[in-house]
Design a protein around this motif. Structure first.
Motif, PDB file in Angstrom:
ATOM      1  N   ALA A  45      -4.188  16.296 -33.485  1.00  0.00           N
ATOM      2  CA  ALA A  45      -4.079  17.075 -34.914  1.00  0.00           C
ATOM      3  C   ALA A  45      -3.243  18.457 -34.336  1.00  0.00           C
ATOM      4  CB  ALA A  45      -5.403  17.417 -35.241  1.00  0.00           C
ATOM      5  N   ASP A  48       0.216  17.500 -34.206  1.00  0.00           N
ATOM      6  CA  ASP A  48       0.907  17.220 -35.398  1.00  0.00           C
ATOM      7  C   ASP A  48       1.093  18.732 -36.160  1.00  0.00           C
ATOM      8  OD1 ASP A  48       0.837  14.664 -35.088  1.00  0.00           O
ATOM      9  OD2 ASP A  48      -0.856  13.970 -36.256  1.00  0.00           O
ATOM     10  N   GLN A  49       0.136  19.619 -36.101  1.00  0.00           N
ATOM     11  CA  GLN A  49       0.435  20.625 -36.712  1.00  0.00           C
ATOM     12  C   GLN A  49       1.534  21.614 -36.269  1.00  0.00           C
ATOM     13  OE1 GLN A  49      -1.181  21.750 -39.729  1.00  0.00           O
ATOM     14  NE2 GLN A  49       0.638  23.341 -39.565  1.00  0.00           N
TER      15      GLN A  49
END
Length: 162
Positions: A45, A48-49
């Protein structure tokens, strides 16, 4: 700005491989398989961010390649000691950044790699009973983060670069 082409393919691979190796090192000191999975999910995550935020320069290029590698499927965990492999990957990346990277960009990459360790460590509570109690970041994780900080060459007194 340090261009990607300023690095040999081996140096570039070491920079890109550092983030997943650091994440695995921190997750390896988790208490259970469920915690390991939660912590590695937090790493995915984070990448991805970071890729969506599209930072520029060397950091953006490293994040882009890490993201691309993860988008191609999570690689199987290499055989060996994830903790020691992560520390060695951090040492290699720190050394490459010290020698090759523009002095204005190296701290940003080091700070992001250290943030990988911190985010992974904080992703799952450890200890306690049935999810009650415990610590957000365990003593073992704190020690692992400190070892990664040293391996990367991050000065504790230096404020993190954004």
């Amino acid at each position: 700005m340090t261009e990607r082409r300023a690095y040999t393919s081996e140096q570039w691979r070491a920079l890109v491989d550092a983030a997943p190796a650091i994440a695995r090192a921190v997750a390896s000191v988790a208490g259970s398989q469920g915690q390991v999975e939660t912590e590695l999910g937090a790493f995915i995550a984070l990448v991805d961010q970071a890729a969506a935020d599209a930072p520029g320069g060397l950091l953006g290029a490293v994040i882009g390649d890490v993201h691309g590698r993860l988008a191609g499927g999570v690689e199987p965990e290499p055989a060996g000691d994830a903790f020691m492999d992560g520390l060695e990957a951090a040492r290699r990346a720190g050394a490459i950044l010290a020698v090759q990277a523009d002095p204005s960009e190296a701290p940003r990459v080091r700070a992001w790699l250290l943030s990988v360790a911190q985010v992974v460590a904080a992703a799952a509570r450890e200890g306690g009973v049935l999810g009650i109690g415990g610590e957000q970041v365990s003593y073992r994780e704190e020690q692992t983060i400190a070892a990664i900080r040293d391996a990367l060459g991050v000065d504790v007194d230096e404020p993190p670069e954004a």
